[in-house]
Design an enzyme around this catalytic site. Structure first.
Site, mmCIF file in Angstrom:
data_model
loop_
_atom_site.group_PDB
_atom_site.id
_atom_site.type_symbol
_atom_site.label_atom_id
_atom_site.label_comp_id
_atom_site.label_asym_id
_atom_site.label_seq_id
_atom_site.Cartn_x
_atom_site.Cartn_y
_atom_site.Cartn_z
ATOM 1 N N HIS A 75 0.819 -1.218 0.000
ATOM 2 C CA HIS A 75 0.000 0.000 0.000
ATOM 3 C C HIS A 75 0.847 1.259 0.000
ATOM 4 C CE1 HIS A 75 0.262 0.976 4.409
ATOM 5 N NE2 HIS A 75 0.416 -0.328 4.543
ATOM 6 N N ASP A 192 6.277 1.990 6.256
ATOM 7 C CA ASP A 192 4.994 1.282 6.184
ATOM 8 C C ASP A 192 4.101 2.121 5.267
ATOM 9 O OD1 ASP A 192 2.542 0.091 6.536
ATOM 10 O OD2 ASP A 192 2.352 0.619 8.640
ATOM 11 N N GLU A 226 -5.197 1.253 2.827
ATOM 12 C CA GLU A 226 -4.876 0.192 3.786
ATOM 13 C C GLU A 226 -4.916 0.687 5.219
ATOM 14 O OE1 GLU A 226 -2.622 -2.531 6.373
ATOM 15 O OE2 GLU A 226 -2.247 -0.417 5.989
ATOM 16 N N GLU A 227 -4.412 1.888 5.448
ATOM 17 C CA GLU A 227 -4.282 2.359 6.837
ATOM 18 C C GLU A 227 -5.644 2.556 7.519
ATOM 19 O OE1 GLU A 227 -1.774 2.187 8.581
ATOM 20 O OE2 GLU A 227 0.011 2.375 7.336
ATOM 21 N N ASP A 247 4.024 -6.269 3.350
ATOM 22 C CA ASP A 247 3.884 -5.154 4.289
ATOM 23 C C ASP A 247 4.908 -5.343 5.409
ATOM 24 O OD1 ASP A 247 2.932 -2.863 5.545
ATOM 25 O OD2 ASP A 247 0.817 -3.415 5.291
ATOM 26 N N HIS A 327 4.745 2.846 12.770
ATOM 27 C CA HIS A 327 3.774 3.926 13.021
ATOM 28 C C HIS A 327 4.362 4.978 13.972
ATOM 29 C CE1 HIS A 327 -0.237 2.104 11.412
ATOM 30 N NE2 HIS A 327 0.778 1.941 10.581
HETATM 31 ZN ZN ZN Z 1 1.239 -1.201 6.325
#
Ligand code: ZN
Length: 351
Positions: A75, A192, A226-227, A247, A327
């Site tokens: 993503h 990410d 995706e998030e 991922d 994150h």
């Molecule tokens: Zn991800």
């Protein structure tokens, strides 16, 4: 000696990843990043490109065979923010896009994108930011959306002045990635999942440069939601029989994953992945001596599960490079990116 795989252009991998990281793409505002991936893949005549209605990119590579087509996904959307309110001070209250702790973005530089295409710079700070004014409150204030605000680098001190800049509720806000490459490490926000998008593109390039076709036709979905949990819910061609989600791997206490390996995730918050496909990936890792681990992620969901939940009838497995401080201000190493790319190559070429 291990079996060989097409040579990866690691200069390209790093350079493309850096450009992608520097292209803002909070979920819902991903067109610039999708365009960059599209332009990068457009030079390969075998790659068939199309955009989904949802705004994702589907890149298809014809295989030596097409009786068991495969799909892969990574993503391009990232965490970010959106203007929730223009305060009477002229500063901006944000609503979060994606799941992250507020302290991970506190003090970060940011860009506000207005509806008419203007960009404004600023930073995201605690309302009570100055130690000389607020004393202990700077440390004690609970970090939440009410406690932080965007301080624009503009001479504004009222809501009307900020509105006059063209800034409005609903404008997207991207946090600075702060990309730095040093000593084999890549440090940036949003590895990410831009790291994995770069791995997929590097694998496609490696096969194309070597004049090789995948064993089976392969469809690459560069997903864009995706998030928030539904990226690959649509966009995978229905004829695809398998989905390899690519991922980041979660690194931390109790995890086997690290920044120097690619990880096969066998279970996360959505339960176990497809055992048969996971076993094939383990076998490929052995065969090609890919630096790999097997792990379980405690607080994690993937686009593979998004497709399963949407009714996708495919085998799903998940691999990706170890990313430290996910994150948050993330970091990985070229070793993990190469391992992931080699694993993708091995999967594409698996007869
Ligand atoms: Zn991800």
């Amino acid at each position: 000696m291990s079996a060989s795989l097409p040579v990866i252009d690691t200069y390209f991998l790093q350079e493309f990843l850096t450009r992608l990281l520097n292209t803002p793409s909070p979920t819902g505002f991903t067109a610039l990043a999708v365009e960059l991936v599209e332009q990068t893949l457009a030079v390969y005549p075998d790659v068939v490109l199309r955009r989904t209605r949802k705004g994702a990119l589907l890149a298809s590579l014809p295989g030596a065979a097409n009786d068991h087509p495969r799909a892969l996904t990574a993503h391009v959307d990232t965490l970010g923010g959106m203007v929730k309110e223009i305060k009477s001070s002229g500063r901006l209250k944000l609503t979060k896009i994606g799941g992250y702790a507020m302290n991970t973005v506190e003090g970060e530089g940011c860009t506000v994108f207005t509806a008419d295409g203007r960009r404004y710079r600023g930073s995201y700070l605690l309302n009570k930011a100055s130690s000389h004014v607020y004393g202990a409150a700077v440390n004690e204030t609970k970090r939440d959306e009410d406690a932080l605000e965007v301080r624009l680098d503009e001479r504004v001190s009222s809501a009307a002045e900020t509105q006059a800049l063209g800034i409005a509720v609903g404008d997207f806000v991207a946090f600075d990635p702060r990309v730095e490459l040093a000593n084999g490490f890549v440090r940036s926000r949003h590895l990410d999942d831009k790291a994995c998008v770069a791995c997929l593109v590097a694998a496609i390039k490696a096969l194309q440069d070597a004049g090789l076709k995948p064993a089976q036709s392969a469809h690459f979905l560069v997903s864009n939601y995706e998030e928030v949990g539904h990226g690959a819910a649509v966009g995978i061609p229905p004829e695809a029989e398998e989905l390899l989600a690519v991922d980041m791997a979660a690194v931390g206490d109790g995890q086997t994953s690290d920044e120097y390996h690619a990880t096969l995730c066998v279970k996360d918050s959505g339960g176990p992945y497809h055992h048969g496909l996971s076993q094939r990936l383990r076998k490929l890792a052995d065969e090609y001596q890919i630096a790999s681990k097997v792990d379980i992620y405690p607080y994690y969901g993937s686009d593979g599960e998004a497709y399963w939940r949407a009714g996708g009838d495919v085998a799903v497995a998940l691999i990706g490079p170890g990313v430290d401080a996910s994150h948050n201000y993330e970091r990985t190493h070229l070793a993990a990116l190469e391992a992931t790319t080699r694993w993708v190559e091995a999967y594409l070429l698996e007869a």
